[in-house]
Design an enzyme around this catalytic site. Structure first.
Site, PDB file in Angstrom:
ATOM      1  CG  HIS A 186      -1.865   1.139   1.308  1.00  0.00           C
ATOM      2  ND1 HIS A 186      -3.177   1.063   0.909  1.00  0.00           N
ATOM      3  CD2 HIS A 186      -1.684   2.415   1.725  1.00  0.00           C
ATOM      4  CE1 HIS A 186      -3.757   2.253   1.089  1.00  0.00           C
ATOM      5  NE2 HIS A 186      -2.862   3.082   1.582  1.00  0.00           N
ATOM      6  CD  GLU A 187       1.401   3.616   3.721  1.00  0.00           C
ATOM      7  OE1 GLU A 187       1.562   4.678   3.083  1.00  0.00           O
ATOM      8  OE2 GLU A 187       0.367   3.385   4.387  1.00  0.00           O
ATOM      9  CG  HIS A 237       0.189   6.215  -0.761  1.00  0.00           C
ATOM     10  ND1 HIS A 237      -0.830   6.940  -1.352  1.00  0.00           N
ATOM     11  CD2 HIS A 237      -0.400   5.552   0.273  1.00  0.00           C
ATOM     12  CE1 HIS A 237      -1.973   6.711  -0.700  1.00  0.00           C
ATOM     13  NE2 HIS A 237      -1.741   5.869   0.284  1.00  0.00           N
ATOM     14  CD  GLU A 289      -5.812   5.432   0.205  1.00  0.00           C
ATOM     15  OE1 GLU A 289      -4.897   6.272   0.376  1.00  0.00           O
ATOM     16  OE2 GLU A 289      -5.921   4.411   0.899  1.00  0.00           O
TER      17      GLU A 289
HETATM   18 ZN    ZN Z   1      -3.249   5.181   1.674  1.00  0.00          ZN
END
Ligand code: ZN
Length: 503
Positions: free
Chosen positions: A267-268, A271, A297
């Site tokens: 997830h990170e 980003h 996101e």
């Molecule tokens: Zn996020």
């Protein structure tokens, strides 16, 4: 004054403002990773000074003069040019900032700092009454903020605009309503199927040092550049884009739960891959900055869910995981593993929710926030309203407020209007992935071989490098040829869960 000179000075000042902001992000990263406990008082003075200087730079009357000077420059009027996008977004930020009275900004900063502390204690003690006075103050101040900024249809629009520029409550409501109408029956069918994965395989012994090695390998494989970033440990994982060549992510490791770190890292890293692709030569100005929180996101959820929870991803990575964790995984079959990481299970807590039910958590918060800001819902009635809506969406009632309306930090931070960006991210991720599959052909074949470069390059070109050239809605239209719709996300979820649950 010469218009070129005025534009150059405007850009110069905007970059300096961003440079100051990036100093604050290094200090913020340090505060959450390595700063010694007793350094916090001094750090908050440093952060307070930077915040004040930042606000002064952003609201200098000189910015207004320069904006007036450049507004009919032919290059600024040229549609889709760098000049046009930069001036449009600098103007938006300047106008938002100067519309807010200084006293209101300071009062919000004071109240939310103390409210976060109060929220932590109230949540711990499961005591909504202890948080109520703070929630009342925050709702009151956020209503004042929306009046000061102004709005066309509803006061919530003014708050939403801070996180998702140009989006309106009305259009989000329409897409969310369509999503809920189709998602509810899907979740009901899954529940009625009676099938359940073997979840215990995720809760075996996963030594932390090996999780770190495995997580770093996966992050590097999908395209996180460790020469321009790092991975550290924090309680609450985040990604911090300091600037060109320096994008930092964090995770947490649980030796008895494999999911937390690996999906958190993906997830990170999603980003971070976005931040690492922003054009360095435009650092600090809109065309070199991320489009919106919803688009940001979409990138984290693209890698975490669309790719990372996919079967092809684990066809490549499960054999590697078996080497790293032989005692935990030697008897685990790919099908069982794939099912376990895609378990759908209605639960009380948003951050623990699966890909399908997650969106119902967001829609509930989106509706309650609108009612709080319009005045239709009084803060004192929030717990009852929360539980009633929860029952409607999940056929469950939270046993207490800790598992209900006290679970998230956002309201105590004044972040009303933030929640919808999470589901916007899921929607954009699915719509972008559909288009990537159309443009690139057999992506699953790539993933099975551990190759992610074609998808990453496509995202770099289509979604990342434009920065804020277009607002999120227009970016989506340009990349996919269609406005935002709930259909791609729904098709993706149904396509994944139908074979798993036999529905
Ligand atoms: Zn996020």
């Amino acid at each position: 004054m010469d218009k070129d000179q005025a534009y150059a000075e405007l850009i110069q000042r905007t970059k300096e403002h961003a440079l100051l902001g990036s100093c604050a992000s290094v200090l913020g990263w340090d505060e959450r990773t390595y700063m010694p406990h007793e350094g916090s008082t001094h750090r908050s003075e440093q952060m307070g000074l930077l915040a004040r200087l930042s606000h002064e730079m952003l609201t200098q009357p000189r910015i207004g003069e320069l904006l007036a000077e450049v507004q009919d420059d032919p290059q600024v009027k040229l549609k889709d040019s760098n000049h046009a996008a930069n001036v449009r977004e600098i103007k938006r930020a300047y106008e938002r900032a100067v519309k807010l009275p200084k006293e209101l900004v300071e009062e919000l900063a004071r109240v939310t700092t103390r409210a976060q502390q109060a929220w932590q204690e109230a949540r711990q003690a499961n005591d909504f009454q202890a948080f109520l006075p703070w929630l009342e103050k925050i709702v009151h101040l956020k209503r004042q903020e929306s009046q000061a900024i102004g709005f066309q249809a509803t006061p919530y629009d003014a708050l939403l605009d801070e996180y998702e520029p140009g989006a309106t409550t009305d259009e989000i409501s329409r897409v969310f309503a369509a999503l809920r109408a189709d998602l509810a029956p899907l979740i009901a069918e899954i529940a009625a199927s009676g099938r359940k994965p073997k979840r215990d395989i995720l809760e075996r012994e996963y030594p932390v040092d090996r999780q770190e090695v495995f997580g770093k390998e996966a992050a590097a494989a999908i395209g996180f550049n460790f020469q321009a970033g790092r991975l550290d440990v924090t309680t609450h994982p985040f990604c911090s884009g300091v600037g060109p060549g320096d994008v930092r992510i964090t995770t947490r490791y649980n030796p008895r739960h494999f999911n937390e770190s690996i999906f958190g890292i993906l997830h990170e890293a999603g980003h971070a891959i976005y931040e690492q692709a922003l054009p360095a030569e435009h650092f600090g100005v809109p065309v070199g900055s991320a489009c919106s929180l919803g688009i940001h996101e979409s990138q984290s959820r693209m890698w975490e869910n669309q790719v990372g929870r996919g079967r092809p991803f684990w066809e490549h990575f499960l054999p590697k995981a078996k080497q790293a964790f032989p005692s935990a995984l030697q008897d685990v079959a790919l099908d069982d593993w794939y099912f376990a990481v895609n378990d759908v299970q209605p639960s009380f807590v948003r951050v623990e929710a699966d890909e399908a039910t997650y969106n119902l958590h967001i829609i509930l918060r989106f509706e309650l926030e609108q009612a709080l800001i319009s005045g239709d819902l009084l803060p004192q009635d929030a717990p009852a309203a929360w539980n009633e809506k929860f029952q409607q969406s999940f056929q469950l009632t939270p046993p207490n407020d800790k598992l209900g309306c006290l679970q998230d930090i956002h309201w105590s931070m004044g972040g009303i209007g933030y929640f919808p960006t999470y589901t916007l991210g899921n929607l954009y991720a699915a719509q972008f992935m559909d288009q990537a599959r159309q443009d690139l052909g057999d992506l699953d074949g790539d993933f099975r071989r551990g190759e992610f470069g074609r998808l990453k390059n496509w995202l770099n070109e289509k979604v990342h490098r434009p920065g804020q050239r277009w607002r999120a809605g227009e970016l989506c239209q340009r990349v996919t040829g269609k406005p935002l719709s709930h259909q791609p996300l729904l098709r993706y979820l149904r396509g994944k869960y139908a074979p798993l649950y036999g529905i």
